[in-house]
Design a protein around this motif. Structure first.
Motif, PDB file in Angstrom:
ATOM      1  N   ASP A  28       0.769  -1.214  -0.185  1.00  0.00           N
ATOM      2  CA  ASP A  28      -0.032   0.023  -0.126  1.00  0.00           C
ATOM      3  C   ASP A  28       1.043   1.229   0.049  1.00  0.00           C
ATOM      4  O   ASP A  28       0.584   2.018   0.936  1.00  0.00           O
ATOM      5  N   PRO A  29       1.789   1.475  -0.949  1.00  0.00           N
ATOM      6  CA  PRO A  29       2.438   2.713  -1.274  1.00  0.00           C
ATOM      7  C   PRO A  29       1.521   3.744  -1.675  1.00  0.00           C
ATOM      8  O   PRO A  29       1.451   4.191  -2.858  1.00  0.00           O
ATOM      9  N   GLY A  30       0.955   4.638  -0.575  1.00  0.00           N
ATOM     10  CA  GLY A  30       0.069   5.769  -1.055  1.00  0.00           C
ATOM     11  C   GLY A  30       0.941   6.998  -1.749  1.00  0.00           C
ATOM     12  O   GLY A  30       0.352   7.748  -2.509  1.00  0.00           O
ATOM     13  N   LEU A  50      -1.467  -4.432  -3.041  1.00  0.00           N
ATOM     14  CA  LEU A  50      -2.542  -3.483  -2.615  1.00  0.00           C
ATOM     15  C   LEU A  50      -3.588  -4.064  -2.084  1.00  0.00           C
ATOM     16  O   LEU A  50      -4.007  -5.129  -2.720  1.00  0.00           O
ATOM     17  N   THR A  51      -4.312  -3.409  -0.906  1.00  0.00           N
ATOM     18  CA  THR A  51      -5.343  -3.787  -0.556  1.00  0.00           C
ATOM     19  C   THR A  51      -6.626  -3.529  -1.043  1.00  0.00           C
ATOM     20  O   THR A  51      -7.731  -4.174  -0.877  1.00  0.00           O
ATOM     21  N   HIS A  52      -6.586  -2.066  -1.135  1.00  0.00           N
ATOM     22  CA  HIS A  52      -7.911  -1.481  -1.835  1.00  0.00           C
ATOM     23  C   HIS A  52      -7.458  -0.140  -2.691  1.00  0.00           C
ATOM     24  O   HIS A  52      -6.279   0.229  -2.641  1.00  0.00           O
ATOM     25  N   ALA A  75      -3.121  -6.674  -6.874  1.00  0.00           N
ATOM     26  CA  ALA A  75      -4.119  -5.756  -6.415  1.00  0.00           C
ATOM     27  C   ALA A  75      -5.518  -6.611  -6.658  1.00  0.00           C
ATOM     28  O   ALA A  75      -5.522  -7.733  -7.210  1.00  0.00           O
ATOM     29  N   PRO A  76      -6.614  -6.177  -5.975  1.00  0.00           N
ATOM     30  CA  PRO A  76      -7.938  -6.790  -6.129  1.00  0.00           C
ATOM     31  C   PRO A  76      -8.381  -6.645  -7.313  1.00  0.00           C
ATOM     32  O   PRO A  76      -7.959  -5.822  -8.385  1.00  0.00           O
ATOM     33  N   ARG A  77      -9.395  -7.592  -7.698  1.00  0.00           N
ATOM     34  CA  ARG A  77     -10.081  -7.230  -8.967  1.00  0.00           C
ATOM     35  C   ARG A  77     -10.991  -5.821  -9.005  1.00  0.00           C
ATOM     36  O   ARG A  77     -12.358  -6.209  -8.766  1.00  0.00           O
ATOM     37  N   ASP A  78     -10.492  -4.882  -9.410  1.00  0.00           N
ATOM     38  CA  ASP A  78     -11.112  -3.661  -9.213  1.00  0.00           C
ATOM     39  C   ASP A  78     -10.579  -2.793 -10.173  1.00  0.00           C
ATOM     40  O   ASP A  78      -9.359  -2.271 -10.156  1.00  0.00           O
ATOM     41  N   ASP A  79     -11.342  -2.470 -11.235  1.00  0.00           N
ATOM     42  CA  ASP A  79     -10.934  -1.500 -12.312  1.00  0.00           C
ATOM     43  C   ASP A  79     -10.357  -0.136 -11.905  1.00  0.00           C
ATOM     44  O   ASP A  79      -9.772   0.725 -12.583  1.00  0.00           O
ATOM     45  N   ALA A 115      -7.112  -8.748   1.809  1.00  0.00           N
ATOM     46  CA  ALA A 115      -5.906  -8.773   2.799  1.00  0.00           C
ATOM     47  C   ALA A 115      -4.982  -9.747   2.371  1.00  0.00           C
ATOM     48  O   ALA A 115      -5.405 -10.798   1.684  1.00  0.00           O
ATOM     49  N   TYR A 116      -3.854  -9.659   3.098  1.00  0.00           N
ATOM     50  CA  TYR A 116      -2.720 -10.660   2.706  1.00  0.00           C
ATOM     51  C   TYR A 116      -2.375 -11.316   3.916  1.00  0.00           C
ATOM     52  O   TYR A 116      -1.709 -10.614   4.936  1.00  0.00           O
TER      53      TYR A 116
END
Length: 258
Positions: A28-30, A50-52, A75-79, A115-116
């Motif tokens: 999660d490198p913001g 990446l979590t979200h 990353a999650p499956r999120d476009d 989560a991992y």
């Protein structure tokens, strides 16, 4: 197993799990700056997890990929996460830098949050993003109370000695609310004092362990008699079920002022 909490923004943590060869998994490198600074001191990123999709968790990815173009981004499956090179979901394994992370879908904070979990027989680590915090949990921006409660219950089923690495330094603020819920919880008082001492020294209150959280985090204790007693006083009746108990805790926390 060096586990580094790299401060970012005002209260975020970017996590770096460093292997024996100096190569690190970055979570999660913001923003890129803290990772680049660590790289100047010898850290070598091997992969990004990446979590979200929230910007304060993914905003630094593009700049890091500019520096290391071959760096995989899981990353999650999120476009909404456009920088991902690998998409994962429930029950899949992520093999990076000689480590194997199990993927858990934990909707609530966002619908696609994951989560991992690492458990290789030696090290046990959970990267929970903004689902589970020390002494708290994430706000429900997209999911329902039932989804979040189920997600938290699944995370709490991991071994007690699992190290919890979450996305923000919220422990002391969460402690103030937790003490309002369970004023006589001795484990909570000990954790609060520990966290206060760490912050006075300028150190992170994380990681903690899931065992400590189960003893002190009210959002993992919706069945505890002391929590139910407080909720009964607030509602003027018994909560109808665990979901209502959790929902009332989360509603209360959303408007809580210490």
């Amino acid at each position: 197993m060096p586990l580094l909490a790299l401060p970012a923004f005002s209260d975020n943590y970017i996590w770096a799990l460093v292997g024996g060869n100096g190569r690190a998994v970055i979570v999660d490198p913001g923003e890129a700056g803290p990772v680049l600074a660590a790289a100047n001191d010898g850290l070598e990123p091997a992969a990004i997890l990446l979590t979200h999709h929230h910007h304060d968790h993914i905003g630094g990815v593009a700049e890091l990929r500019d520096r290391w173009p071959a760096l995989p981004v899981v990353a999650p499956r999120d476009d909404r996460i456009t920088t991902a090179t690998v998409r994962v979901g429930e029950g899949e394994l992520v093999e990076v830098a000689g480590r194997s992370f199990g993927v858990m879908e934990v909707p609530g904070h966002t619908l696609s949050h994951i989560a991992y979990a690492l458990d290789d027989g030696h090290d046990k680590v959970l990267f929970s993003g903004d689902t589970l915090f020390s002494l708290g949990c994430g706000r429900l921006f997209e999911g329902s109370p039932g989804q979040m409660l189920d997600s938290l219950s699944r995370l709490a089923s991991l071994p007690d000695d699992t190290q919890l690495c979450c996305g923000h330094e919220y422990t002391l603020a969460n402690a103030a609310f937790a003490r309002a819920v369970e004023p006589d919880n001795q484990a909570l008082h000990q954790r609060t004092e520990q966290a206060r001492n760490l912050r006075e020294l300028g150190r992170a209150t994380l990681p903690t362990t899931l065992g400590e959280e189960k003893a002190a985090n009210p959002f993992l204790r919706t069945d505890a008699p002391s929590v139910l007693r407080t909720l009964r006083e607030r509602l003027g009746r018994e909560p109808t079920d665990r979901v209502e108990a959790f929902a009332e805790l989360r509603r209360w926390k959303d408007g809580f002022a210490a």
